[in-house]
Design a protein around this motif. Structure first.
Motif, mmCIF file in Angstrom:
data_model
loop_
_atom_site.group_PDB
_atom_site.id
_atom_site.type_symbol
_atom_site.label_atom_id
_atom_site.label_comp_id
_atom_site.label_asym_id
_atom_site.label_seq_id
_atom_site.Cartn_x
_atom_site.Cartn_y
_atom_site.Cartn_z
ATOM 1 N N GLN A 269 19.515 25.550 33.833
ATOM 2 C CA GLN A 269 18.547 26.649 33.872
ATOM 3 C C GLN A 269 19.020 27.656 34.930
ATOM 4 O OE1 GLN A 269 15.777 26.617 31.579
ATOM 5 N NE2 GLN A 269 16.069 28.779 32.083
ATOM 6 N N PRO A 270 20.007 28.483 34.601
ATOM 7 C CA PRO A 270 20.597 29.365 35.615
ATOM 8 C C PRO A 270 19.616 30.404 36.124
ATOM 9 C CG PRO A 270 21.453 29.879 33.426
ATOM 10 C CD PRO A 270 20.660 28.622 33.291
ATOM 11 N N HIS A 271 19.678 30.660 37.421
ATOM 12 C CA HIS A 271 18.803 31.648 38.039
ATOM 13 C C HIS A 271 19.368 33.049 37.830
ATOM 14 C CE1 HIS A 271 21.896 30.412 40.881
ATOM 15 N NE2 HIS A 271 21.755 31.567 41.510
ATOM 16 N N THR A 272 18.499 34.049 37.950
ATOM 17 C CA THR A 272 18.881 35.451 37.832
ATOM 18 C C THR A 272 19.369 35.942 39.189
ATOM 19 O OG1 THR A 272 17.190 35.776 36.128
ATOM 20 C CG2 THR A 272 18.090 37.759 37.180
ATOM 21 N N VAL A 273 20.583 36.479 39.220
ATOM 22 C CA VAL A 273 21.196 36.942 40.463
ATOM 23 C C VAL A 273 21.108 38.470 40.534
ATOM 24 C CG1 VAL A 273 23.281 36.970 41.870
ATOM 25 C CG2 VAL A 273 22.769 34.981 40.422
ATOM 26 N N TYR B 18 15.807 37.025 34.001
ATOM 27 C CA TYR B 18 16.271 36.747 32.642
ATOM 28 C C TYR B 18 16.394 35.226 32.525
ATOM 29 C CZ TYR B 18 18.613 37.241 28.179
ATOM 30 O OH TYR B 18 18.913 37.178 26.828
ATOM 31 N N PRO B 19 15.312 34.573 32.089
ATOM 32 C CA PRO B 19 15.241 33.111 32.176
ATOM 33 C C PRO B 19 15.875 32.373 30.992
ATOM 34 C CG PRO B 19 13.154 33.971 31.408
ATOM 35 C CD PRO B 19 14.031 35.170 31.672
ATOM 36 N N ALA B 20 17.012 32.840 30.538
ATOM 37 C CA ALA B 20 17.691 32.151 29.437
ATOM 38 C C ALA B 20 18.145 30.761 29.884
ATOM 39 C CB ALA B 20 18.892 32.964 28.978
ATOM 40 N N PRO B 21 18.117 29.795 28.992
ATOM 41 C CA PRO B 21 18.650 28.473 29.347
ATOM 42 C C PRO B 21 20.166 28.515 29.455
ATOM 43 C CG PRO B 21 18.091 28.551 27.021
ATOM 44 C CD PRO B 21 17.605 29.848 27.612
ATOM 45 N N GLY B 22 20.703 27.582 30.197
ATOM 46 C CA GLY B 22 22.140 27.382 30.211
ATOM 47 C C GLY B 22 22.530 26.338 29.186
ATOM 48 N N HIS C 37 25.914 27.767 39.122
ATOM 49 C CA HIS C 37 26.121 29.215 39.082
ATOM 50 C C HIS C 37 25.013 29.902 38.284
ATOM 51 C CE1 HIS C 37 28.736 32.638 39.823
ATOM 52 N NE2 HIS C 37 28.409 33.070 38.616
ATOM 53 N N GLY C 38 24.533 31.055 38.789
ATOM 54 C CA GLY C 38 23.492 31.820 38.107
ATOM 55 C C GLY C 38 24.058 32.906 37.215
ATOM 56 N N LEU C 39 23.158 33.778 36.760
ATOM 57 C CA LEU C 39 23.524 34.883 35.872
ATOM 58 C C LEU C 39 23.514 36.178 36.674
ATOM 59 C CD1 LEU C 39 21.401 33.992 32.702
ATOM 60 C CD2 LEU C 39 23.700 33.188 33.335
ATOM 61 N N ASP C 40 24.682 36.739 36.941
ATOM 62 C CA ASP C 40 24.776 38.000 37.669
ATOM 63 C C ASP C 40 24.419 39.163 36.743
ATOM 64 O OD1 ASP C 40 27.305 39.229 36.432
ATOM 65 O OD2 ASP C 40 28.042 37.266 37.065
ATOM 66 N N HIS C 41 24.356 40.377 37.308
ATOM 67 C CA HIS C 41 23.853 41.479 36.487
ATOM 68 C C HIS C 41 24.824 41.898 35.387
ATOM 69 C CE1 HIS C 41 26.192 44.295 39.112
ATOM 70 N NE2 HIS C 41 26.073 45.146 38.110
ATOM 71 N N GLY C 42 26.107 41.519 35.509
ATOM 72 C CA GLY C 42 27.012 41.745 34.401
ATOM 73 C C GLY C 42 26.649 40.928 33.178
ATOM 74 N N VAL C 43 25.926 39.833 33.391
ATOM 75 C CA VAL C 43 25.442 38.986 32.296
ATOM 76 C C VAL C 43 24.059 39.429 31.844
ATOM 77 C CG1 VAL C 43 24.896 36.629 31.591
ATOM 78 C CG2 VAL C 43 26.800 37.038 33.177
ATOM 79 N N TRP C 44 23.103 39.478 32.763
ATOM 80 C CA TRP C 44 21.712 39.633 32.323
ATOM 81 C C TRP C 44 21.335 41.065 31.980
ATOM 82 C CZ3 TRP C 44 18.309 42.616 35.111
ATOM 83 C CH2 TRP C 44 18.510 42.778 36.495
ATOM 84 N N VAL C 45 22.006 42.061 32.540
ATOM 85 C CA VAL C 45 21.631 43.443 32.200
ATOM 86 C C VAL C 45 21.851 43.724 30.706
ATOM 87 C CG1 VAL C 45 22.261 45.862 32.515
ATOM 88 C CG2 VAL C 45 21.745 44.444 34.500
ATOM 89 N N PRO C 46 23.054 43.512 30.145
ATOM 90 C CA PRO C 46 23.175 43.760 28.705
ATOM 91 C C PRO C 46 22.374 42.796 27.845
ATOM 92 C CG PRO C 46 25.227 42.875 29.588
ATOM 93 C CD PRO C 46 24.357 43.192 30.756
ATOM 94 N N LEU C 47 22.295 41.513 28.257
ATOM 95 C CA LEU C 47 21.556 40.556 27.429
ATOM 96 C C LEU C 47 20.067 40.851 27.416
ATOM 97 C CD1 LEU C 47 23.259 37.106 28.106
ATOM 98 C CD2 LEU C 47 23.712 38.783 26.297
ATOM 99 N N ARG C 48 19.539 41.383 28.495
ATOM 100 C CA ARG C 48 18.117 41.725 28.516
ATOM 101 C C ARG C 48 17.793 42.795 27.474
ATOM 102 N NH1 ARG C 48 14.402 45.114 31.231
ATOM 103 N NH2 ARG C 48 12.473 44.021 31.756
#
Length: 263
Positions: A62-66, A81-85, A110-121
């Motif tokens: 359950q990666p945290h949002t960074v 962005y509470p996506a499961p890992g 490791h969590g989800l940095d904004h390079g991950v969660w910004v586009p996925l959101r």
């Protein structure tokens, strides 16, 4: 059960963290993109903001949002962005990299940095698809990142969406923060146009040697981590992929937000 549909690999420019919330051409493009693709069972995101000396995959359940940025409006730091890992997928990614001779390992917390969660959101706002982040090597070459992608190509036949998240032109020192919609600087345009031409021509040797051949290469990317995800996505598409330009726009005079599909 039907076999998964082969997914393209993608390169997305994630721009400023404000892309998560602002109305913009790039944001509207991402809002549409998820619904235009076959639904993935999981997503692997190679992020320019996950930098290591060798490939690493985030294996948190359950990666945290960074919020790995500063100086932006406070509401941006409240977003989650509470996506499961997927620890199993992370292990599979690492094993395929190791089988290809690459010294990869899992980073469990490791969590989800904004390079991950910004586009996925923007693409998948329900955050209901498992996500595994994968690192770039800031001292690695384009060819090394292309090899990382090649080792992951088979994932596309297993319902996994491979996304490289970076920036097509990325020089923070030359952004005109006062004029988001200002004209594109000529040197940035020249670099962008060269990259488009070489991608359309399938000229992989030129692209893998972009630092020597592309006009204004060092100015477009004073550090290389934001372009390396493109080469991972390209490698993940197989030997002779089609190249589709999905989006072209820019902000702040020099920040190119282009996006591509390889399939």
């Amino acid at each position: 059960m039907d076999a998964p549909i082969r997914l393209p690999s993608l390169f997305l420019s994630h721009g400023s963290p404000m892309l998560a919330v602002e109305d913009s051409p790039a944001g509207r493009f991402l809002d549409r993109l998820g619904g235009q693709l076959p639904w993935p069972k999981a997503i692997v995101v190679i992020s320019a903001h996950f930098m290591t000396d060798r490939p690493m995959a985030g294996g948190h359940l359950q990666p945290h949002t960074v919020h790995d940025f500063g100086g932006f409006p406070e509401p941006l730091y409240q977003l989650r962005y509470p996506a499961p890992g997927s620890p199993d997928l992370a292990a599979t990614v690492v094993q395929r990299l190791v089988d290809a001779g690459l010294p990869a390992r899992v980073r469990e917390n490791h969590g989800l940095d904004h390079g991950v969660w910004v586009p996925l959101r923007r693409m998948y706002p329900d955050a209901d698809i498992p996500v595994v982040p994968l690192s770039v090597m800031p001292h690695g070459t384009a060819a090394q990142h292309y090899a990382v992608g090649q080792s992951l190509a088979a994932l596309r036949d297993e319902g996994v969406l491979v996304i490289g998240s970076g920036g097509f032109v990325h020089n923070l020192g030359e952004l005109d923060w006062q004029h988001r919609d200002g004209p594109f600087e000529s040197w940035a345009q020249d670099f962008s146009d060269w990259m488009h031409v070489k991608l359309a021509a399938h000229d992989w040797p030129a692209l893998l040697d972009w630092q020597q051949r592309a006009p204004h290469a060092h100015r477009a990317h004073p550090t290389v981590e934001h372009l390396m995800p493109l080469f991972v996505a390209l490698g993940a598409a197989g030997e002779s992929p089609g190249v589709r330009t999905l989006h072209r726009s820019h902000e702040f005079g020099t920040l190119a937000l282009d996006a591509f599909a390889f399939d």
